[in-house]
Write an enzyme that holds these catalytic residues in place. Structure first.
Site, PDB file in Angstrom:
ATOM      1  CB  ILE A 191     140.406  49.876  93.128  1.00  0.00           C
ATOM      2  CG1 ILE A 191     141.846  49.580  93.585  1.00  0.00           C
ATOM      3  CG2 ILE A 191     140.389  51.035  92.130  1.00  0.00           C
ATOM      4  CD1 ILE A 191     142.800  49.202  92.467  1.00  0.00           C
ATOM      5  CE1 TYR A 247     138.817  46.827  86.965  1.00  0.00           C
ATOM      6  CE2 TYR A 247     139.479  48.611  85.499  1.00  0.00           C
ATOM      7  CZ  TYR A 247     138.520  48.001  86.281  1.00  0.00           C
ATOM      8  OH  TYR A 247     137.269  48.542  86.376  1.00  0.00           O
ATOM      9  CE  LYS A 279     138.703  48.299  90.059  1.00  0.00           C
ATOM     10  NZ  LYS A 279     138.544  49.593  89.339  1.00  0.00           N
ATOM     11  CB  THR A 295     135.500  55.892  87.820  1.00  0.00           C
ATOM     12  OG1 THR A 295     135.129  54.562  88.195  1.00  0.00           O
ATOM     13  CG2 THR A 295     134.574  56.876  88.504  1.00  0.00           C
TER      14      THR A 295
END
Length: 307
Positions: A216, A146, A174, A54
């Site tokens: 998250i 992640y 995540k 992001t």
């Protein structure tokens, strides 16, 4: 909550995947980034993730990533409320990603969020070797794995997560595969040893029902208080409130992913009054139709005034 020596939980609740504000000349805008950090500290966000997907980290230079971590960490250190600063570490060249991890540590990050290398499509043993190299560059910093195969084109299998979790530096994962069966298997294998976080805003409550500790979040850029409350309510046993918030925000979550993240959410943050600028190429300005959908959905949940 901060990391403890016995591999405690880095945080519970909602960690925001921060957008990276850009000035008119296309350079990162540190002043607005600091403004966003203060906003999240006021609004109850539980962790700050900088230089993630992001945050357009794929387009940021090493120096820009270092500066972003330093600014966020400095702003948190000067605040009354301390929350973890987690630095994203991604890229296709392991040696370069290791440099990102070392720079993040030097700049004051509390933890690292490491993704597998995109494009290369390494086998599982290559993913393990990549993580080891990057973690070593980060020294003793705690690490959140992640898993985001939609972006990296490689999926970290549950057995690989279990193998990597033998390293005490790994404190969480995540999970953004979107595969709830896989996430359940991850929880079965490592749920008692590392924290599980939803990587998808539309799966916060389902993942937490499997023992997850929070999310998250992209949505937390514009709804930080409710995202934190969604996770906290579930952890407190108020599943009805958590489910109500999950369902309430589904239309806005859908709107935020009509185009590649962070195109819509960056426009949404701008609607709140923060001058975050435009995405860097190859991302482009949000289309008029999606902007209108995002704005309507934000009004629907009370994030913008009615008209």
């Amino acid at each position: 909550m901060t990391q403890t020596a016995d591999r405690g939980i880095l945080f519970t609740g909602s960690g925001v995947a921060l957008v990276t504000p850009m000035a008119a000349d296309g350079a990162p805008d540190e002043g607005v980034l600091r403004e966003l950090v203060r906003f999240h500290l006021r609004e109850g966000t539980d962790a700050l993730i900088v230089n993630g997907s992001t945050g357009e980290a794929a387009t940021l230079s090493l120096d820009e990533q270092r500066s972003a971590v330093r600014a966020v960490a400095d702003e948190v250190r000067s605040a009354d409320r301390r929350i973890p600063v987690v630095a994203g570490c991604g890229g296709s060249d392991t040696a370069q990603v290791a440099q990102v991890a070392a720079a993040a540590r030097e700049a004051g990050a509390d933890a690292l969020l490491i993704a597998p290398p995109p494009y290369n499509k390494p086998p599982q043993r290559g993913i393990v070797a990549h993580f080891q190299k990057v973690m070593d560059a980060g020294g003793d910093l705690p690490v959140i794995v992640y898993n985001v195969p939609g972006r990296t084109a490689c999926n970290i299998l549950p057995e690989t997560v279990e193998q990597m979790a033998a390293d005490e530096r790994i404190v969480g994962i995540k999970e953004a595969s979107g595969d709830i069966s896989q996430i359940a298997e991850v929880a079965r294998r490592v749920g008692g040893r590392i924290a599980l976080y939803s990587g998808n805003d539309d799966q916060v409550v389902p993942v937490m029902s499997l023992g997850g500790k929070g999310v998250i979040s992209v949505l937390a850029n514009i709804a930080p208080r409710d995202m934190s409350r969604m996770a906290t309510a579930f952890l407190e046993g108020n599943t009805a409130e958590a489910c109500a918030l999950q369902l309430r925000y589904l239309p806005l979550i859908a709107a935020l992913f009509r185009e590649g993240n962070p195109i819509p959410v960056k426009a949404a943050v701008g609607m709140l009054g923060f001058d975050v600028g435009e995405p860097r190429l190859p991302l482009v300005t949000v289309s008029d139709g999606i902007r209108a959908e995002v704005e309507s959905a934000m009004r629907g949940v009370g994030l913008l005034g009615a008209r």
